[in-house]
Design a protein around this motif. Sequence first.
Motif, PDB file in Angstrom:
ATOM      1  N   GLY A  15     -30.779 -52.412  44.624  1.00 47.70           N
ATOM      2  CA  GLY A  15     -30.162 -52.443  46.238  1.00 47.70           C
ATOM      3  C   GLY A  15     -29.476 -53.818  45.785  1.00 47.70           C
ATOM      4  O   GLY A  15     -28.804 -54.638  44.815  1.00 47.70           O
ATOM      5  N   PRO A  16     -28.038 -53.293  46.734  1.00 45.62           N
ATOM      6  CA  PRO A  16     -26.515 -54.204  47.182  1.00 45.62           C
ATOM      7  C   PRO A  16     -27.373 -56.576  47.446  1.00 45.62           C
ATOM      8  O   PRO A  16     -26.961 -57.466  47.171  1.00 45.62           O
ATOM      9  N   ASP A  17     -28.657 -55.604  47.729  1.00 49.43           N
ATOM     10  CA  ASP A  17     -28.886 -57.341  48.565  1.00 49.43           C
ATOM     11  C   ASP A  17     -29.532 -57.732  47.249  1.00 49.43           C
ATOM     12  O   ASP A  17     -30.503 -57.543  46.280  1.00 49.43           O
ATOM     13  N   LYS A  18     -30.424 -59.479  46.983  1.00 50.91           N
ATOM     14  CA  LYS A  18     -30.168 -60.150  46.641  1.00 50.91           C
ATOM     15  C   LYS A  18     -31.769 -60.203  46.543  1.00 50.91           C
ATOM     16  O   LYS A  18     -32.316 -61.222  47.717  1.00 50.91           O
ATOM     17  N   ALA A  19     -33.017 -59.701  45.986  1.00 50.48           N
ATOM     18  CA  ALA A  19     -33.947 -59.474  46.814  1.00 50.48           C
ATOM     19  C   ALA A  19     -35.053 -59.520  44.995  1.00 50.48           C
ATOM     20  O   ALA A  19     -34.892 -59.133  44.512  1.00 50.48           O
ATOM     21  N   ARG A  20     -36.217 -60.085  45.845  1.00 49.39           N
ATOM     22  CA  ARG A  20     -37.549 -60.017  44.362  1.00 49.39           C
ATOM     23  C   ARG A  20     -38.281 -60.160  44.699  1.00 49.39           C
ATOM     24  O   ARG A  20     -39.240 -60.509  45.744  1.00 49.39           O
ATOM     25  N   LEU A  21     -39.690 -59.112  44.453  1.00 47.67           N
ATOM     26  CA  LEU A  21     -41.082 -59.310  44.242  1.00 47.67           C
ATOM     27  C   LEU A  21     -41.585 -60.551  44.388  1.00 47.67           C
ATOM     28  O   LEU A  21     -41.017 -61.044  42.988  1.00 47.67           O
ATOM     29  N   ILE A  22     -42.892 -61.317  44.795  1.00 48.53           N
ATOM     30  CA  ILE A  22     -43.157 -62.326  44.727  1.00 48.53           C
ATOM     31  C   ILE A  22     -45.261 -62.136  45.463  1.00 48.53           C
ATOM     32  O   ILE A  22     -44.937 -61.658  46.166  1.00 48.53           O
TER      33      ILE A  22
ATOM     34  N   TRP B  81     -52.226 -63.604  55.874  1.00 51.50           N
ATOM     35  CA  TRP B  81     -50.839 -63.150  56.525  1.00 51.50           C
ATOM     36  C   TRP B  81     -51.046 -64.683  55.630  1.00 51.50           C
ATOM     37  O   TRP B  81     -49.148 -65.044  55.097  1.00 51.50           O
ATOM     38  N   ALA B  82     -50.876 -65.359  56.458  1.00 51.10           N
ATOM     39  CA  ALA B  82     -50.412 -66.711  56.410  1.00 51.10           C
ATOM     40  C   ALA B  82     -50.887 -67.570  54.477  1.00 51.10           C
ATOM     41  O   ALA B  82     -49.523 -68.496  54.351  1.00 51.10           O
ATOM     42  N   ARG B  83     -51.445 -67.182  54.224  1.00 48.68           N
ATOM     43  CA  ARG B  83     -52.336 -68.011  52.651  1.00 48.68           C
ATOM     44  C   ARG B  83     -51.193 -67.030  52.022  1.00 48.68           C
ATOM     45  O   ARG B  83     -50.540 -67.625  50.907  1.00 48.68           O
ATOM     46  N   GLY B  84     -50.571 -65.781  52.316  1.00 47.65           N
ATOM     47  CA  GLY B  84     -49.477 -64.941  51.699  1.00 47.65           C
ATOM     48  C   GLY B  84     -48.710 -65.863  51.596  1.00 47.65           C
ATOM     49  O   GLY B  84     -47.717 -65.619  51.013  1.00 47.65           O
ATOM     50  N   VAL B  85     -48.025 -66.662  52.753  1.00 47.26           N
ATOM     51  CA  VAL B  85     -47.082 -66.816  53.486  1.00 47.26           C
ATOM     52  C   VAL B  85     -46.618 -67.877  52.220  1.00 47.26           C
ATOM     53  O   VAL B  85     -44.773 -68.406  51.894  1.00 47.26           O
ATOM     54  N   GLU B  86     -47.619 -68.427  51.705  1.00 45.50           N
ATOM     55  CA  GLU B  86     -46.785 -70.480  51.545  1.00 45.50           C
ATOM     56  C   GLU B  86     -46.607 -70.074  49.599  1.00 45.50           C
ATOM     57  O   GLU B  86     -45.881 -71.002  49.491  1.00 45.50           O
ATOM     58  N   PRO B  87     -47.428 -68.973  49.220  1.00 45.67           N
ATOM     59  CA  PRO B  87     -46.090 -68.492  48.269  1.00 45.67           C
ATOM     60  C   PRO B  87     -45.173 -68.485  47.746  1.00 45.67           C
ATOM     61  O   PRO B  87     -43.982 -68.870  47.135  1.00 45.67           O
ATOM     62  N   LEU B  88     -44.730 -68.248  49.096  1.00 42.40           N
ATOM     63  CA  LEU B  88     -42.675 -67.472  49.748  1.00 42.40           C
ATOM     64  C   LEU B  88     -42.538 -69.109  49.453  1.00 42.40           C
ATOM     65  O   LEU B  88     -40.652 -69.260  49.290  1.00 42.40           O
ATOM     66  N   LEU B  89     -43.251 -69.838  50.706  1.00 43.45           N
ATOM     67  CA  LEU B  89     -42.583 -71.099  50.359  1.00 43.45           C
ATOM     68  C   LEU B  89     -42.060 -71.896  49.436  1.00 43.45           C
ATOM     69  O   LEU B  89     -40.887 -72.907  48.819  1.00 43.45           O
ATOM     70  N   GLN B  90     -43.203 -71.964  48.914  1.00 46.22           N
ATOM     71  CA  GLN B  90     -42.927 -72.353  46.928  1.00 46.22           C
ATOM     72  C   GLN B  90     -41.827 -72.128  46.406  1.00 46.22           C
ATOM     73  O   GLN B  90     -41.987 -72.901  45.414  1.00 46.22           O
ATOM     74  N   MET B  91     -42.121 -70.645  45.891  1.00 47.31           N
ATOM     75  CA  MET B  91     -41.770 -69.725  44.666  1.00 47.31           C
ATOM     76  C   MET B  91     -39.709 -69.874  45.194  1.00 47.31           C
ATOM     77  O   MET B  91     -39.226 -69.322  44.708  1.00 47.31           O
ATOM     78  N   GLY B  92     -40.161 -69.483  46.564  1.00 50.69           N
ATOM     79  CA  GLY B  92     -38.706 -68.476  47.284  1.00 50.69           C
ATOM     80  C   GLY B  92     -37.328 -68.940  46.666  1.00 50.69           C
ATOM     81  O   GLY B  92     -37.669 -70.675  46.441  1.00 50.69           O
ATOM     82  N   VAL B  93     -36.350 -69.321  45.952  1.00 46.90           N
ATOM     83  CA  VAL B  93     -35.489 -68.986  46.053  1.00 46.90           C
ATOM     84  C   VAL B  93     -34.253 -68.724  47.049  1.00 46.90           C
ATOM     85  O   VAL B  93     -34.275 -68.015  47.494  1.00 46.90           O
ATOM     86  N   ALA B  94     -33.142 -70.010  47.112  1.00 48.80           N
ATOM     87  CA  ALA B  94     -32.585 -70.180  48.310  1.00 48.80           C
ATOM     88  C   ALA B  94     -31.314 -68.967  47.924  1.00 48.80           C
ATOM     89  O   ALA B  94     -31.102 -68.541  46.788  1.00 48.80           O
TER      90      ALA B  94
ATOM     91  N   PRO C 156     -37.554 -62.476  49.264  1.00 46.42           N
ATOM     92  CA  PRO C 156     -38.676 -62.423  48.916  1.00 46.42           C
ATOM     93  C   PRO C 156     -39.147 -60.691  49.307  1.00 46.42           C
ATOM     94  O   PRO C 156     -39.501 -61.177  50.176  1.00 46.42           O
ATOM     95  N   TRP C 157     -40.677 -60.425  48.477  1.00 45.81           N
ATOM     96  CA  TRP C 157     -40.805 -59.101  49.562  1.00 45.81           C
ATOM     97  C   TRP C 157     -42.069 -59.745  48.655  1.00 45.81           C
ATOM     98  O   TRP C 157     -42.656 -58.778  47.672  1.00 45.81           O
ATOM     99  N   PRO C 158     -43.355 -59.807  49.450  1.00 41.66           N
ATOM    100  CA  PRO C 158     -44.366 -60.177  49.163  1.00 41.66           C
ATOM    101  C   PRO C 158     -45.567 -58.915  48.900  1.00 41.66           C
ATOM    102  O   PRO C 158     -45.227 -58.464  49.413  1.00 41.66           O
ATOM    103  N   TYR C 159     -46.355 -59.303  47.958  1.00 50.82           N
ATOM    104  CA  TYR C 159     -47.723 -58.466  47.325  1.00 50.82           C
ATOM    105  C   TYR C 159     -49.194 -59.507  47.229  1.00 50.82           C
ATOM    106  O   TYR C 159     -48.321 -60.182  46.769  1.00 50.82           O
ATOM    107  N   PHE C 160     -49.746 -58.559  47.995  1.00 47.00           N
ATOM    108  CA  PHE C 160     -51.225 -59.163  47.972  1.00 47.00           C
ATOM    109  C   PHE C 160     -52.200 -58.093  46.947  1.00 47.00           C
ATOM    110  O   PHE C 160     -51.701 -56.735  46.170  1.00 47.00           O
TER     111      PHE C 160
END
Length: 444
Positions: A230-237, A415-428, A432-436
């Motif tokens: 896709g045109p946007d910069k996105a990655r699975l987390i 869901w909140a526990r799943g957000v924590e890795p997005l904050l830790q591993m996210g790249v400016a 991020p597209w999280p999956y459980f």
Amino acid sequence: MPVKLTDMPPDRLDALIKHPFHRENAERLIGFIRDLRECHGPDDFVAFQHELLKATLEASHARAARNRVIKRLKRGEKLPTDAPELVAGDRHDVDDWRLESDVLERIGRQLRSVGDAMAWRAFGYDRRYILTLRRNEAPGPMTLAKEGTVHEVQFMQEQWSEHRRFAMLHDLTNCLRIGDATVFDTPDENNLQTIYLHELKTNPKRREGAQLTRTRMAAEALDVNGPLPGPDKARLIETGVPYASHLSALRDAFSYAHREGLKTMRVPGQRALLALDIPAAGNRWGLQEATRQFHAAYAALLRRTRLTGQQICFGSGDNTARNTLAPPWGIYPLQPAECAGLIADVLVFTVTMSSDNFIEELHTAGLNAEWVLAEGADMAPLQPIVAIYGHGRRIVMARAEVERLLLELTDLGTWARGVEPLLQMGVAGWQPWPYFTDEHRVWA
């Protein structure tokens, strides 16, 4: 684009829902969902897909035939000699033909929703595949008049006859929009299975750079966590957090609504749930009084839940095969008849929350969150709604994630526990597209 149910005049809506084709398909959906839940090996999926393909092609052919009649009548021409029988109405009234075409369009989407449920089950309810393969334009109607469809069906048949592999056709779904087929190899002695993504060509000499690029990027995103297509910069987390929801509340609400017409209840996370069985409500009160009861019950529910701030509400109505991100109703942990009722819009539910209560729940879960959607602003698909801060980073929730929390009744602590890795591993600059994990424990 077809008119949504909420935009139809009441008499046309009633005619559409009660049309014989719509009633017949509602019954057929129950059988499809029941059969899908019995699919375990490749032979099961092959047999199931064969029946779904047959129903899909029949609905597509029937709608195309009616659209040809509509075009002739609009030009002032006579009915063609090979015109199909009109099930209800005047054969010379173009509006009656339009109604039947609209019914068949809905049936086509309902069958694609069953295809989506097949895809989720075949992929083991691993949301990574859906998040990746949805990122393209919607496919057109599936018809044997297209050379590509014929080629795909032949490929599916050859994979089974020659290799005993299940080849899932993407055009039977709404959510799989990259590649033409997914082939599932036989699991090895450790029960590990290789999955192949195929972009099929009717002409081997024809170059289709964009399609092949999307397919390659999708495979790399799934295999080595490469960028999503896709045109946007996105990655699975990967969150590493087992998924959990409160969908048992929806099951309980519908169980009551089948007897009483409707049911309201509060759900953990300060959410307000209303479930409506339209036939049961109509039989108990009549349509006009049932509508009044619905609005009265909803208002009372909001008062009990004590929602403050901006109210956000999402519902199941007329959402079948419209949202590629949403799990299809066919995999919800409900009875097959209830899933079919959601697909056919004779069962509906809404979930409401408020900005103040939602932020309070996120703070309780340990997240530093802020509601950023302005009062009265339109909730467009990419409109920022909530900003979350941590580890020197800021991530933004848009409509799709809020809709997930409501319609999936996602457990907010999970869901909140799943957000924590997005904050830790996210790249400016990257979305991020999280999956459980363990989603198969939630879905049917």
